[in-house]
Scaffold this motif. Structure first.
Motif, PDB file in Angstrom:
ATOM      1  N   UNK A  93     -12.098 -63.131 -66.818  1.00 28.79           N
ATOM      2  CA  UNK A  93     -11.701 -61.903 -67.495  1.00 28.79           C
ATOM      3  C   UNK A  93     -12.834 -61.318 -68.338  1.00 28.79           C
ATOM      4  N   UNK A  94     -13.544 -62.164 -69.078  1.00 26.88           N
ATOM      5  CA  UNK A  94     -14.605 -61.678 -69.965  1.00 26.88           C
ATOM      6  C   UNK A  94     -15.719 -60.977 -69.180  1.00 26.88           C
ATOM      7  N   UNK A  95     -16.137 -61.563 -68.072  1.00 17.28           N
ATOM      8  CA  UNK A  95     -17.191 -60.965 -67.251  1.00 17.28           C
ATOM      9  C   UNK A  95     -16.719 -59.691 -66.556  1.00 17.28           C
ATOM     10  N   UNK A  96     -15.482 -59.694 -66.095  1.00 18.25           N
ATOM     11  CA  UNK A  96     -14.943 -58.500 -65.444  1.00 18.25           C
ATOM     12  C   UNK A  96     -14.779 -57.381 -66.455  1.00 18.25           C
ATOM     13  N   UNK A  97     -14.384 -57.715 -67.678  1.00 19.57           N
ATOM     14  CA  UNK A  97     -14.273 -56.702 -68.724  1.00 19.57           C
ATOM     15  C   UNK A  97     -15.632 -56.083 -69.014  1.00 19.57           C
ATOM     16  N   UNK A  98     -16.686 -56.895 -69.020  1.00 23.81           N
ATOM     17  CA  UNK A  98     -18.032 -56.353 -69.211  1.00 23.81           C
ATOM     18  C   UNK A  98     -18.329 -55.305 -68.141  1.00 23.81           C
ATOM     19  N   UNK A  99     -18.010 -55.613 -66.890  1.00 16.74           N
ATOM     20  CA  UNK A  99     -18.253 -54.655 -65.807  1.00 16.74           C
ATOM     21  C   UNK A  99     -17.454 -53.378 -66.016  1.00 16.74           C
ATOM     22  N   UNK A 100     -16.203 -53.489 -66.422  1.00 14.73           N
ATOM     23  CA  UNK A 100     -15.367 -52.307 -66.688  1.00 14.73           C
ATOM     24  C   UNK A 100     -15.973 -51.473 -67.812  1.00 14.73           C
ATOM     25  N   UNK A 101     -16.448 -52.139 -68.850  1.00 16.62           N
ATOM     26  CA  UNK A 101     -16.956 -51.439 -70.025  1.00 16.62           C
ATOM     27  C   UNK A 101     -18.258 -50.686 -69.772  1.00 16.62           C
ATOM     28  N   UNK A 116      -9.283 -59.695 -59.369  1.00 15.98           N
ATOM     29  CA  UNK A 116      -9.263 -58.846 -60.556  1.00 15.98           C
ATOM     30  C   UNK A 116      -8.287 -59.438 -61.571  1.00 15.98           C
ATOM     31  N   UNK A 117      -8.778 -59.874 -62.728  1.00 21.99           N
ATOM     32  CA  UNK A 117      -7.884 -60.447 -63.733  1.00 21.99           C
ATOM     33  C   UNK A 117      -6.926 -59.397 -64.298  1.00 21.99           C
ATOM     34  N   UNK A 118      -5.774 -59.839 -64.716  1.00 22.51           N
ATOM     35  CA  UNK A 118      -4.814 -58.933 -65.344  1.00 22.51           C
ATOM     36  C   UNK A 118      -5.195 -58.704 -66.800  1.00 22.51           C
ATOM     37  N   UNK A 119      -4.748 -57.572 -67.342  1.00 23.13           N
ATOM     38  CA  UNK A 119      -4.905 -57.295 -68.761  1.00 23.13           C
ATOM     39  C   UNK A 119      -6.266 -56.772 -69.172  1.00 23.13           C
ATOM     40  N   UNK A 120      -7.007 -56.180 -68.256  1.00 21.47           N
ATOM     41  CA  UNK A 120      -8.298 -55.608 -68.626  1.00 21.47           C
ATOM     42  C   UNK A 120      -8.077 -54.345 -69.454  1.00 21.47           C
ATOM     43  N   UNK A 121      -8.898 -54.156 -70.467  1.00 27.75           N
ATOM     44  CA  UNK A 121      -8.818 -52.942 -71.287  1.00 27.75           C
ATOM     45  C   UNK A 121      -9.583 -51.816 -70.608  1.00 27.75           C
ATOM     46  N   UNK A 122      -9.068 -50.575 -70.768  1.00 32.59           N
ATOM     47  CA  UNK A 122      -9.742 -49.383 -70.287  1.00 32.59           C
ATOM     48  C   UNK A 122      -9.841 -49.324 -68.770  1.00 32.59           C
ATOM     49  N   UNK A 136      -8.001 -70.801 -44.614  1.00 30.84           N
ATOM     50  CA  UNK A 136      -7.299 -72.056 -44.786  1.00 30.84           C
ATOM     51  C   UNK A 136      -6.592 -72.373 -43.476  1.00 30.84           C
ATOM     52  N   UNK A 137      -6.920 -73.507 -42.889  1.00 26.26           N
ATOM     53  CA  UNK A 137      -6.277 -73.903 -41.649  1.00 26.26           C
ATOM     54  C   UNK A 137      -6.501 -72.892 -40.520  1.00 26.26           C
ATOM     55  N   UNK A 138      -7.624 -72.170 -40.569  1.00 25.13           N
ATOM     56  CA  UNK A 138      -7.923 -71.198 -39.529  1.00 25.13           C
ATOM     57  C   UNK A 138      -7.315 -69.829 -39.764  1.00 25.13           C
ATOM     58  N   UNK A 139      -6.581 -69.656 -40.858  1.00 29.30           N
ATOM     59  CA  UNK A 139      -5.949 -68.375 -41.168  1.00 29.30           C
ATOM     60  C   UNK A 139      -6.623 -67.744 -42.384  1.00 29.30           C
ATOM     61  N   UNK A 140      -6.890 -66.447 -42.301  1.00 28.87           N
ATOM     62  CA  UNK A 140      -7.494 -65.729 -43.420  1.00 28.87           C
ATOM     63  C   UNK A 140      -6.414 -65.378 -44.424  1.00 28.87           C
ATOM     64  N   UNK A 141      -6.678 -65.715 -45.674  1.00 32.98           N
ATOM     65  CA  UNK A 141      -5.722 -65.438 -46.746  1.00 32.98           C
ATOM     66  C   UNK A 141      -6.452 -64.752 -47.888  1.00 32.98           C
ATOM     67  N   UNK A 142      -5.995 -63.598 -48.354  1.00 30.58           N
ATOM     68  CA  UNK A 142      -6.659 -62.963 -49.492  1.00 30.58           C
ATOM     69  C   UNK A 142      -6.491 -63.797 -50.749  1.00 30.58           C
ATOM     70  N   UNK A 143      -7.515 -63.749 -51.588  1.00 28.78           N
ATOM     71  CA  UNK A 143      -7.485 -64.474 -52.854  1.00 28.78           C
ATOM     72  C   UNK A 143      -6.498 -63.807 -53.796  1.00 28.78           C
ATOM     73  N   UNK A 144      -5.590 -64.562 -54.389  1.00 32.17           N
ATOM     74  CA  UNK A 144      -4.650 -63.941 -55.341  1.00 32.17           C
ATOM     75  C   UNK A 144      -5.364 -63.527 -56.609  1.00 32.17           C
ATOM     76  N   UNK A 145      -4.832 -62.511 -57.276  1.00 34.20           N
ATOM     77  CA  UNK A 145      -5.376 -62.112 -58.566  1.00 34.20           C
ATOM     78  C   UNK A 145      -5.016 -63.162 -59.602  1.00 34.20           C
ATOM     79  N   UNK A 146      -5.935 -63.428 -60.516  1.00 38.94           N
ATOM     80  CA  UNK A 146      -5.708 -64.419 -61.561  1.00 38.94           C
ATOM     81  C   UNK A 146      -5.324 -63.745 -62.837  1.00 38.94           C
TER      82      UNK A 146
END
Length: 146
Positions: A93-101, A116-122, A136-146
């Motif tokens: 979150x801290x690094x992603x917030x820097x990018x947003x800012x 993309x972390x939840x709760x980003x400001x602005x 995973x197991x030969x199937x493509x799965x999108x990474x969940x948001x944290x």
């Protein structure tokens, strides 16, 4: 798109800025080079011992990410608030917030490698997405948001 950006930067004098959070990371090094080749003016963060490396790859501005507030200040001053695109290569979150800012008032497009972390400001003016996929197991799965 690359020709348009080069035209706007060189002929019209418009500063179009791109930011890479983690410019010395494996993905960040490629992002700096590609953004520069397209015609962006590039700002990136990394540790001070990697400044020369990232500058050598094409970054116009390299700042230390250890002090997030100072990094944002330096990027906003250098870019005149004209960052329109960003790639966040570190995660959290801290690094992603820097990018947003780093974006100006108009906002822009943020791509995040690790979700993309939840709760980003602005973040209301920032269009964000995540590009990392797991196989995973030969199937493509999108990474969940944290």
């Amino acid at each position: 798109m690359g020709k348009l950006i080069k035209y706007l930067v060189t002929v019209c004098g418009i500063d179009i800025q791109f930011f890479v959070q983690g410019g010395a990371s494996a993905v960040g090094m490629y992002a700096v080079q590609l953004a520069k080749l397209i015609g962006y003016k590039v700002a990136a963060t990394c540790s001070p011992h990697s400044f020369d490396l990232v500058k050598g790859l094409g970054a116009d501005l390299v700042v230390d990410y250890h002090n997030l507030a100072e990094a944002v200040k330096q990027i906003k001053e250098a870019s005149n608030g004209k960052v329109v695109g960003s790639l966040e290569c570190i995660g959290g979150k801290e690094n992603t917030q820097l990018a947003v800012d780093t974006f100006g008032e108009a906002g822009g497009k943020l791509t995040v490698l690790l979700g993309v972390p939840e709760g980003l400001e602005r973040a209301e003016k920032i269009k964000s997405n995540s590009i990392l996929l797991y196989v995973v197991g030969g199937y493509v799965s999108p990474l969940p948001n944290f």
